[in-house]
Design a protein around this motif. Structure first.
Motif, PDB file in Angstrom:
ATOM      1  N   THR A  91     -61.428 -29.885  34.615  1.00  0.00           N
ATOM      2  CA  THR A  91     -62.871 -29.774  34.671  1.00  0.00           C
ATOM      3  C   THR A  91     -63.351 -28.666  33.752  1.00  0.00           C
ATOM      4  OG1 THR A  91     -64.769 -29.495  36.098  1.00  0.00           O
ATOM      5  CG2 THR A  91     -62.827 -28.191  36.637  1.00  0.00           C
ATOM      6  N   GLN A  92     -64.578 -28.822  33.273  1.00  0.00           N
ATOM      7  CA  GLN A  92     -65.175 -27.765  32.463  1.00  0.00           C
ATOM      8  C   GLN A  92     -66.262 -27.071  33.245  1.00  0.00           C
ATOM      9  OE1 GLN A  92     -65.692 -28.467  28.239  1.00  0.00           O
ATOM     10  NE2 GLN A  92     -65.381 -30.607  28.690  1.00  0.00           N
ATOM     11  N   LEU A  93     -66.317 -27.370  34.545  1.00  0.00           N
ATOM     12  CA  LEU A  93     -67.367 -26.789  35.379  1.00  0.00           C
ATOM     13  C   LEU A  93     -66.878 -25.480  35.980  1.00  0.00           C
ATOM     14  CD1 LEU A  93     -68.191 -30.131  37.185  1.00  0.00           C
ATOM     15  CD2 LEU A  93     -69.414 -29.151  35.249  1.00  0.00           C
ATOM     16  N   TRP A  94     -67.809 -24.691  36.484  1.00  0.00           N
ATOM     17  CA  TRP A  94     -67.462 -23.410  37.101  1.00  0.00           C
ATOM     18  C   TRP A  94     -66.927 -23.687  38.506  1.00  0.00           C
ATOM     19  CZ3 TRP A  94     -70.216 -23.567  32.804  1.00  0.00           C
ATOM     20  CH2 TRP A  94     -70.240 -22.451  31.962  1.00  0.00           C
ATOM     21  N   ASP A 126     -65.863 -22.193  41.273  1.00  0.00           N
ATOM     22  CA  ASP A 126     -66.244 -21.636  42.568  1.00  0.00           C
ATOM     23  C   ASP A 126     -67.718 -21.760  42.893  1.00  0.00           C
ATOM     24  OD1 ASP A 126     -63.765 -20.773  43.490  1.00  0.00           O
ATOM     25  OD2 ASP A 126     -63.824 -19.038  42.170  1.00  0.00           O
ATOM     26  N   LEU A 127     -68.494 -22.287  41.952  1.00  0.00           N
ATOM     27  CA  LEU A 127     -69.939 -22.310  42.169  1.00  0.00           C
ATOM     28  C   LEU A 127     -70.427 -23.705  42.556  1.00  0.00           C
ATOM     29  CD1 LEU A 127     -71.086 -20.166  39.136  1.00  0.00           C
ATOM     30  CD2 LEU A 127     -71.239 -19.542  41.531  1.00  0.00           C
ATOM     31  N   PRO A 128     -71.554 -23.760  43.274  1.00  0.00           N
ATOM     32  CA  PRO A 128     -72.177 -25.056  43.546  1.00  0.00           C
ATOM     33  C   PRO A 128     -72.401 -25.807  42.221  1.00  0.00           C
ATOM     34  CG  PRO A 128     -73.300 -23.338  44.761  1.00  0.00           C
ATOM     35  CD  PRO A 128     -72.304 -22.659  43.882  1.00  0.00           C
ATOM     36  N   GLU A 177     -75.094 -25.092  39.636  1.00  0.00           N
ATOM     37  CA  GLU A 177     -75.043 -23.860  38.837  1.00  0.00           C
ATOM     38  C   GLU A 177     -74.355 -24.078  37.497  1.00  0.00           C
ATOM     39  OE1 GLU A 177     -75.313 -20.196  39.808  1.00  0.00           O
ATOM     40  OE2 GLU A 177     -75.434 -20.301  41.999  1.00  0.00           O
ATOM     41  N   PRO A 212     -69.715 -26.609  46.165  1.00  0.00           N
ATOM     42  CA  PRO A 212     -68.904 -25.967  45.118  1.00  0.00           C
ATOM     43  C   PRO A 212     -67.967 -26.984  44.454  1.00  0.00           C
ATOM     44  CG  PRO A 212     -68.855 -24.667  47.112  1.00  0.00           C
ATOM     45  CD  PRO A 212     -69.567 -25.936  47.456  1.00  0.00           C
ATOM     46  N   ARG A 260     -64.985 -26.870  43.492  1.00  0.00           N
ATOM     47  CA  ARG A 260     -63.621 -26.990  44.007  1.00  0.00           C
ATOM     48  C   ARG A 260     -63.527 -27.909  45.221  1.00  0.00           C
ATOM     49  NH1 ARG A 260     -64.046 -22.870  48.264  1.00  0.00           N
ATOM     50  NH2 ARG A 260     -65.768 -21.644  47.494  1.00  0.00           N
ATOM     51  N   ALA A 275     -70.093 -16.330  42.341  1.00  0.00           N
ATOM     52  CA  ALA A 275     -68.829 -17.025  42.587  1.00  0.00           C
ATOM     53  C   ALA A 275     -67.884 -16.148  43.401  1.00  0.00           C
ATOM     54  CB  ALA A 275     -68.176 -17.414  41.262  1.00  0.00           C
ATOM     55  N   GLN A 325     -68.556 -15.894  47.084  1.00  0.00           N
ATOM     56  CA  GLN A 325     -68.178 -17.048  47.905  1.00  0.00           C
ATOM     57  C   GLN A 325     -67.020 -16.681  48.831  1.00  0.00           C
ATOM     58  OE1 GLN A 325     -68.591 -20.861  47.174  1.00  0.00           O
ATOM     59  NE2 GLN A 325     -70.636 -20.231  46.555  1.00  0.00           N
ATOM     60  N   TYR A 326     -66.223 -15.736  48.384  1.00  0.00           N
ATOM     61  CA  TYR A 326     -65.090 -15.314  49.208  1.00  0.00           C
ATOM     62  C   TYR A 326     -65.391 -13.913  49.725  1.00  0.00           C
ATOM     63  CZ  TYR A 326     -63.051 -19.022  46.375  1.00  0.00           C
ATOM     64  OH  TYR A 326     -62.816 -20.209  45.734  1.00  0.00           O
ATOM     65  N   ARG A 341     -61.963 -25.311  26.768  1.00  0.00           N
ATOM     66  CA  ARG A 341     -63.397 -25.411  27.031  1.00  0.00           C
ATOM     67  C   ARG A 341     -64.196 -24.349  26.287  1.00  0.00           C
ATOM     68  NH1 ARG A 341     -64.507 -23.188  33.064  1.00  0.00           N
ATOM     69  NH2 ARG A 341     -62.358 -23.695  33.489  1.00  0.00           N
ATOM     70  N   ARG A 379     -67.893 -25.110  22.957  1.00  0.00           N
ATOM     71  CA  ARG A 379     -69.247 -24.667  23.274  1.00  0.00           C
ATOM     72  C   ARG A 379     -69.783 -23.842  22.101  1.00  0.00           C
ATOM     73  NH1 ARG A 379     -68.057 -23.645  29.300  1.00  0.00           N
ATOM     74  NH2 ARG A 379     -67.953 -25.803  30.007  1.00  0.00           N
TER      75      ARG A 379
END
Lengths: 341, 268
Positions: free
Chosen positions: A107-110, A112-114, A117, A153, A155, B21, B24-25, B100, B104
């Motif tokens: 994935t190229q998404l972040w 840990d984030l929703p 985001e 998120p 993940r 992020a 979150q933990y 990645r 960009r």
């Protein structure tokens, strides 16, 4: 003038030679021998705006290496690449604005984030104007059903959801070209179908040129009119899918598990291509024999425990081309000629 | 100018995302900060025990040693915030997720750096600010222009340590692994700098002044700030920290870019 032009592209890697055993491992610590591996060998092709091209080949054939050179991640050893008149590895950041890339397995998404985001971050990174961003988000949310997991998120997403989010992310900045590296890998049948529909729609409605690599033939059959087949770094075939379909589309392989004594097994209308104990691989032409006829004939003599029917696989096609010698290069050069006009 | 403003804007946006992020933990977040603060306090206690029996270490009394140590921790905290993400560069290269950053339209170094803003560093701040404050009052210091030297030492120290983190990480472009190197180079150097440089052999002193300039992180600036005379180097050397930091960081950045070129031609 084609949108993408690749001429006599080569990519070579230096690979450390591994030596067998503990002694070999110790020796290679001190003195390494390198082998030159040619991952891409004299590859040439041209893609026009709005085309959807399947870039197909078995694992390790050089598909990803080619994609990485087209996206500017890797520098070619020799040869020319032009993507909309840019040389990707020289003007990588400029090229990044006109392409979208999806790597199916990463994935190229972040992480840990929703999910939302990641889209917001990409909006900042690509400097997407507000109204374009909103329009695109609305369209993608609609077709891809993003709404159900925008606040989850990344993940925690299922593989299918993650792929949908990834593909939406790659299209937010309105790229001219979309590179999809194994976009359906690991997806279930429904998710695959949904992904294919979306890709078709993007290509049709927005005119986005799509280049996709896969080793799933059904992806290509459903999506592309043109296929470039590569093996061992070389182009084996470049042309209409129809031709390949004529050659291979009629062939199916029936795999049966039988009960009891099955030595000297044979059945009319099919060719035994492989056997492992009581499991038999039978190739047949579905225009001459149907699967049910075949199954009937077998079950007259044997007890069938289990069976599956498969399309011809890419490896099989390649072997066929090597053996029977499809007139690859003629078609190839004819293709390039056509593109000149 | 526009691109600098855009860079800062983008950086702060990505930093915000990175902090969210990490939040979150929550449990890990709190434990990380507390854990680091406790670790450093532990080292400080060790110093106290050491000096309890010896009185002073090569002319450095307890609070001076605490100051020396806390100054290094403070700039390490600043360094962590900006550059600690480079320690995990090799994982990105091994997984293939580094690609990645190359698809960009922003500079990959900048992009990678902005991906993580390590809030664990608040533990370093918690300890070092308290320790510097206590040392300042116990040593009855009254700084005027010295505040500038102090600020310079923090910035220079962050750049020197950050530069080394960046340089170590770039080894992964060739070997795909660099985490071990961190323990072999960075960690011993950092531990070395917890004590006055004058107690070490000449060779070590030359190494940390001229090659891997860790003497500019805390020892040399501390000489000026505490009004001490160095037996080896004149105290004014300590004022050069930001300059040395900038040069060293620039060299390390070049090395990283060289590694990136090699990655682009060889893959992983």
């Amino acid at each position: 003038m084609s949108l993408i032009e690749v001429n006599h592209l080569y990519k070579e890697f230096q690979v450390a030679k591994r030596q067998a055993g503990l002694w070999g491992a110790l020796r290679s610590l001190l003195r390494r021998e390198y082998l030159t591996k040619t991952a891409v060998r004299d590859v040439s092709f041209a893609v026009n705006q709005g085309e959807m091209v399947g870039y197909v080949g078995p694992n390790g054939a050089g598909k990803s290496t080619t994609i990485k050179m087209l996206t500017g991640i890797l520098v070619p050893t020799s040869g020319e690449i032009r993507v909309n008149n840019l040389i990707p590895y020289k003007e990588r950041q400029k090229n990044a604005r006109q392409i979208g890339v999806v790597f199916g397995q990463r994935t190229q998404l972040w992480w840990d984030l929703p999910t939302i985001e990641s889209f917001e971050l990409l909006k900042q990174v690509f400097q997407i104007p507000d109204h374009r961003y909103k329009q695109n988000m609305a369209t993608f949310a609609d077709i891809l059903g993003l709404d159900e997991f925008l606040n989850t998120p990344v993940r925690q997403l299922s593989l299918g959801q993650r792929m949908r989010a990834d593909i939406a992310a790659s299209l937010l900045h309105d790229p001219l070209i979309l590179f999809l590296d194994e976009p359906t890998i690991g997806l279930d049948v429904l998710a695959k179908e949904r992904m294919r529909q979306f890709i078709t729609e993007i290509n049709r409605e927005r005119g986005v040129t799509v280049i996709l690599t896969t080793h799933d033939m059904s992806d290509i059959e459903k999506l592309c009119r043109r296929m470039i087949l590569i093996d061992n770094g070389q182009v084996m075939y470049d042309g209409e899918l129809v031709l390949i379909k004529d050659l291979f589309g009629k062939e199916r392989v029936l795999i049966v598990d039988l009960e009891g004594e099955t030595d000297s097994f044979s059945v009319a209308g099919a060719q035994l291509v492989k056997e492992e104990g009581n499991r038999k691989w039978l190739r047949f032409n579905r225009e001459l024999t149907t699967a049910s006829q075949l199954i009937n004939r077998i079950s007259e003599k044997y007890e069938i425990k289990d069976l599956t029917i498969k399309d011809t696989e890419i490896e099989e096609m390649i072997r066929h081309i090597y053996e029977k010698g499809l007139a690859v290069y003629e078609m190839n050069s004819c293709r390039i000629e056509n593109n000149k006009f | 100018m526009v691109s600098i403003m855009r860079g800062i804007g983008l950086y702060s946006y990505m930093v915000g995302a990175s902090i969210r992020a990490q939040l979150q933990y929550r449990y890990a977040f709190v434990m990380n900060i507390l854990g680091w603060a406790m670790t450093y306090a532990g080292t400080a206690v060790t110093m106290w025990v050491l000096l309890y029996s010896f009185g002073a270490l090569d002319g450095w009394i307890f609070w001076e040693l605490i100051f020396l140590f806390a100054l290094a921790v403070l700039s390490w905290g600043v360094c962590m915030i900006f550059f600690f993400h480079f320690r995990s560069l090799d994982q990105y290269i091994v997984n293939g997720t580094f690609d990645r950053f190359l698809v960009r339209p922003i500079h990959p170094f900048f992009h990678f750096m902005a991906m993580k803003f390590d809030v664990g560093a608040f533990g370093q701040f918690l300890f070092s600010i308290a320790a510097v404050g206590l040392a300042y009052s116990n040593l009855h210091l009254h700084w005027t222009w010295q505040w500038l030297v102090f600020l310079g030492a923090v910035i220079g120290g962050a750049l020197i340590q950050g530069g080394l983190l960046v340089a170590i990480s770039s080894v992964a472009f060739w070997t795909t692994r660099s985490e071990r190197l961190y323990w072999v180079i960075m960690w011993p150097l950092k531990s070395l700098m917890n004590y006055p440089l004058s107690i070490y052999p000449r060779l070590v002193q030359l190494l940390v002044v001229f090659i891997l300039p860790f003497a500019f992180v805390n020892y040399l600036p501390a000489l000026i700030l505490l009004g001490k005379t160095g037996r080896v180097f004149a105290p004014f050397w300590g004022a050069l920290s930001p300059l040395v930091g900038a040069i060293f960081f620039a060299l390390c950045f070049r090395f990283w870019m060289l590694g990136l070129d090699r990655y682009k031609s060889a893959g992983s």
